[in-house]
Write a protein that holds these residues in place. Structure first.
Motif, PDB file in Angstrom:
ATOM      1  N   GLN A  53      34.289  40.546  35.173  1.00 42.89           N
ATOM      2  CA  GLN A  53      34.164  41.692  34.285  1.00 42.89           C
ATOM      3  C   GLN A  53      33.178  42.708  34.852  1.00 42.89           C
ATOM      4  OE1 GLN A  53      33.299  40.233  30.267  1.00 42.89           O
ATOM      5  NE2 GLN A  53      35.480  40.323  29.795  1.00 42.89           N
ATOM      6  N   ARG A  54      33.410  43.980  34.507  1.00 44.72           N
ATOM      7  CA  ARG A  54      32.554  45.068  34.974  1.00 44.72           C
ATOM      8  C   ARG A  54      31.433  45.323  33.976  1.00 44.72           C
ATOM      9  NH1 ARG A  54      37.632  47.851  35.980  1.00 44.72           N
ATOM     10  NH2 ARG A  54      38.084  47.975  38.210  1.00 44.72           N
ATOM     11  N   LEU A  55      30.222  45.470  34.525  1.00 49.44           N
ATOM     12  CA  LEU A  55      29.053  45.804  33.712  1.00 49.44           C
ATOM     13  C   LEU A  55      28.416  47.058  34.268  1.00 49.44           C
ATOM     14  CD1 LEU A  55      26.295  44.057  32.019  1.00 49.44           C
ATOM     15  CD2 LEU A  55      25.583  44.993  34.215  1.00 49.44           C
ATOM     16  N   LEU A  56      28.045  47.978  33.372  1.00 48.89           N
ATOM     17  CA  LEU A  56      27.271  49.153  33.757  1.00 48.89           C
ATOM     18  C   LEU A  56      25.851  48.989  33.266  1.00 48.89           C
ATOM     19  CD1 LEU A  56      26.868  52.044  34.826  1.00 48.89           C
ATOM     20  CD2 LEU A  56      27.685  52.883  32.601  1.00 48.89           C
ATOM     21  N   ASP A  57      24.901  48.978  34.193  1.00 47.03           N
ATOM     22  CA  ASP A  57      23.470  49.015  33.892  1.00 47.03           C
ATOM     23  C   ASP A  57      23.068  50.481  33.999  1.00 47.03           C
ATOM     24  OD1 ASP A  57      20.732  48.854  33.749  1.00 47.03           O
ATOM     25  OD2 ASP A  57      20.472  47.630  35.545  1.00 47.03           O
ATOM     26  N   LEU A  58      22.969  51.151  32.851  1.00 47.79           N
ATOM     27  CA  LEU A  58      22.745  52.596  32.832  1.00 47.79           C
ATOM     28  C   LEU A  58      21.253  52.899  32.692  1.00 47.79           C
ATOM     29  CD1 LEU A  58      24.009  55.400  32.851  1.00 47.79           C
ATOM     30  CD2 LEU A  58      24.261  55.233  30.372  1.00 47.79           C
ATOM     31  N   GLY A  59      20.797  53.897  33.460  1.00 48.00           N
ATOM     32  CA  GLY A  59      19.364  54.122  33.548  1.00 48.00           C
ATOM     33  C   GLY A  59      18.734  52.917  34.214  1.00 48.00           C
ATOM     34  N   ALA A  60      19.412  52.445  35.267  1.00 52.38           N
ATOM     35  CA  ALA A  60      19.130  51.132  35.844  1.00 52.38           C
ATOM     36  C   ALA A  60      17.751  51.030  36.471  1.00 52.38           C
ATOM     37  CB  ALA A  60      20.189  50.795  36.890  1.00 52.38           C
ATOM     38  N   THR A  62      15.291  50.130  38.950  1.00 54.73           N
ATOM     39  CA  THR A  62      15.349  49.220  40.096  1.00 54.73           C
ATOM     40  C   THR A  62      16.371  48.102  39.899  1.00 54.73           C
ATOM     41  OG1 THR A  62      13.532  47.888  39.221  1.00 54.73           O
ATOM     42  CG2 THR A  62      12.958  49.694  40.717  1.00 54.73           C
ATOM     43  N   GLY A  63      17.161  48.179  38.832  1.00 55.96           N
ATOM     44  CA  GLY A  63      18.292  47.271  38.676  1.00 55.96           C
ATOM     45  C   GLY A  63      17.996  45.943  38.025  1.00 55.96           C
ATOM     46  N   ASP A  64      16.928  45.835  37.232  1.00 52.68           N
ATOM     47  CA  ASP A  64      16.578  44.546  36.637  1.00 52.68           C
ATOM     48  C   ASP A  64      17.730  43.937  35.837  1.00 52.68           C
ATOM     49  OD1 ASP A  64      14.069  44.038  37.616  1.00 52.68           O
ATOM     50  OD2 ASP A  64      13.001  44.965  35.951  1.00 52.68           O
ATOM     51  N   LEU A  65      18.418  44.748  35.034  1.00 52.89           N
ATOM     52  CA  LEU A  65      19.505  44.204  34.214  1.00 52.89           C
ATOM     53  C   LEU A  65      20.706  43.827  35.065  1.00 52.89           C
ATOM     54  CD1 LEU A  65      19.298  46.483  31.055  1.00 52.89           C
ATOM     55  CD2 LEU A  65      18.775  44.048  31.196  1.00 52.89           C
ATOM     56  N   ALA A  66      21.009  44.613  36.079  1.00 51.35           N
ATOM     57  CA  ALA A  66      22.119  44.281  36.972  1.00 51.35           C
ATOM     58  C   ALA A  66      21.847  42.975  37.702  1.00 51.35           C
ATOM     59  CB  ALA A  66      22.358  45.415  37.964  1.00 51.35           C
ATOM     60  N   LEU A  75      29.930  35.895  39.091  1.00 49.04           N
ATOM     61  CA  LEU A  75      31.201  36.519  39.454  1.00 49.04           C
ATOM     62  C   LEU A  75      31.433  37.854  38.746  1.00 49.04           C
ATOM     63  CD1 LEU A  75      33.561  33.392  39.545  1.00 49.04           C
ATOM     64  CD2 LEU A  75      32.391  34.535  41.440  1.00 49.04           C
ATOM     65  N   CYS A  76      30.407  38.366  38.060  1.00 48.79           N
ATOM     66  CA  CYS A  76      30.582  39.668  37.416  1.00 48.79           C
ATOM     67  C   CYS A  76      30.547  40.781  38.453  1.00 48.79           C
ATOM     68  CB  CYS A  76      29.517  39.892  36.345  1.00 48.79           C
ATOM     69  SG  CYS A  76      27.859  40.233  36.989  1.00 48.79           S
ATOM     70  N   ARG A  77      30.877  42.004  38.032  1.00 44.61           N
ATOM     71  CA  ARG A  77      30.934  43.159  38.936  1.00 44.61           C
ATOM     72  C   ARG A  77      29.987  44.229  38.402  1.00 44.61           C
ATOM     73  NH1 ARG A  77      37.273  44.100  38.811  1.00 44.61           N
ATOM     74  NH2 ARG A  77      36.792  45.751  40.317  1.00 44.61           N
ATOM     75  N   PRO A  78      28.690  44.170  38.795  1.00 48.04           N
ATOM     76  CA  PRO A  78      27.702  45.085  38.225  1.00 48.04           C
ATOM     77  C   PRO A  78      27.642  46.431  38.942  1.00 48.04           C
ATOM     78  CG  PRO A  78      26.617  43.479  39.621  1.00 48.04           C
ATOM     79  CD  PRO A  78      28.076  43.159  39.658  1.00 48.04           C
ATOM     80  N   VAL A  79      27.476  47.473  38.145  1.00 45.87           N
ATOM     81  CA  VAL A  79      27.235  48.822  38.635  1.00 45.87           C
ATOM     82  C   VAL A  79      25.890  49.274  38.074  1.00 45.87           C
ATOM     83  CG1 VAL A  79      27.998  51.230  38.620  1.00 45.87           C
ATOM     84  CG2 VAL A  79      29.693  49.377  38.753  1.00 45.87           C
ATOM     85  N   ALA A  80      25.011  49.772  38.936  1.00 47.70           N
ATOM     86  CA  ALA A  80      23.712  50.313  38.522  1.00 47.70           C
ATOM     87  C   ALA A  80      23.776  51.826  38.629  1.00 47.70           C
ATOM     88  CB  ALA A  80      22.595  49.753  39.386  1.00 47.70           C
ATOM     89  N   GLY A  81      23.578  52.514  37.517  1.00 47.94           N
ATOM     90  CA  GLY A  81      23.623  53.965  37.507  1.00 47.94           C
ATOM     91  C   GLY A  81      22.323  54.572  37.037  1.00 47.94           C
ATOM     92  N   ASP A  82      21.815  55.555  37.777  1.00 49.44           N
ATOM     93  CA  ASP A  82      20.563  56.210  37.400  1.00 49.44           C
ATOM     94  C   ASP A  82      20.545  57.585  38.055  1.00 49.44           C
ATOM     95  OD1 ASP A  82      17.539  54.793  36.449  1.00 49.44           O
ATOM     96  OD2 ASP A  82      17.661  56.877  37.074  1.00 49.44           O
ATOM     97  N   PHE A  83      19.805  58.518  37.452  1.00 52.20           N
ATOM     98  CA  PHE A  83      19.716  59.845  38.090  1.00 52.20           C
ATOM     99  C   PHE A  83      18.439  60.000  38.907  1.00 52.20           C
ATOM    100  CE2 PHE A  83      17.746  62.693  34.486  1.00 52.20           C
ATOM    101  CZ  PHE A  83      16.695  61.829  34.371  1.00 52.20           C
TER     102      PHE A  83
END
Length: 235
Positions: A53-60, A62-66, A75-83
């Motif tokens: 499954q795909r997960l979006l860690d928004l406002g990631a 340094t990616g702690d949640l991802a 086996l998840c599919r993490p995406v880390a997004g931040d500006f």
């Protein structure tokens, strides 16, 4: 929402997080006595990720949640997004950094198609956005029907017997740590200010439901200064 606010606040927030990126994780652990790691575990547990499954860690940041998502569901599919790219540059150097897709993303204009993610999570994002309702709508949009939404953020503490000690921690201890360890007292004065000015957990839950989410709930942590919110996009 005043247009000047929606333009000026993101610039200030991005610049602040860029400055403190190298010390961000250390400061989080110290400010929360390490409890933020436990909260992030709960966030990912509530996201209930299944394999692939795909997960979006928004406002990631340094990616702690991802990273926690990988620990709980390899086996998840993490995406880390931040500006703030400087934050993600720090995060991607950690072990498993290559397992995460790092992408520049503005919470008010997410660069993802409708219904793309099985879960959207965030840690200390919501109080920093210039337009909360728009940010919530964007997260709702990119979730699949039946997708899970979980957010960790600060909430104004209630007035009780612990109030003076909470204020002491916010107004003295956190800025002092920010000065000594991060060399940026202004950034760590922003934290208590943004906490006290943010919505109480009850009001935020109402805003989440107004966007269209259902099964909305929350739980307070750390003497009522932190809240974990969760909801589901209707199937």
């Amino acid at each position: 929402m005043n247009p000047s606010t929606t333009q000026a606040k993101p610039r200030r927030v991005r610049a602040m997080f860029a400055r403190i990126a190298p010390r961000y994780d250390v400061m989080n652990r110290l400010m929360t006595a390490g409890q933020d790691l436990r909260w992030r575990r709960e966030v990912i547990h509530r996201a209930a990720l299944q394999p692939h499954q795909r997960l979006l860690d928004l406002g990631a940041g340094t990616g702690d949640l991802a990273y926690e998502a990988i620990r709980q569901q390899p086996l998840c599919r993490p995406v880390a997004g931040d500006f703030t790219l400087e934050m993600m540059q720090v995060g991607r150097q950690r072990p498993w950094g290559q397992r995460i897709l790092w992408t520049g993303a503005d919470a008010l204009h997410l660069p993802f198609p409708n219904g793309h993610f099985d879960a959207v999570v965030s840690g200390f994002l919501l109080r920093n956005v210039a337009d909360l309702d728009r940010a919530l709508r964007e997260q709702y949009r990119v979730l699949k029907p039946g997708g899970r939404w979980v957010a960790l953020d600060t909430t104004p503490p209630r007035h009780n017997l612990l109030w003076p000690f909470i204020q002491l921690h916010f107004r003295l201890v956190i800025p002092l740590l920010g000065t000594v360890l991060a060399g940026d007292p202004a950034a760590y004065q922003y934290l208590p200010n943004s906490t006290t000015q943010f919505l109480p957990a009850e009001a935020l839950a109402q805003r989440v439901e107004a966007v269209g989410f259902r099964q909305v709930g929350f739980r307070r942590r750390m003497f009522g200064t932190i809240a974990i919110h969760w909801a589901v996009k209707p199937a």
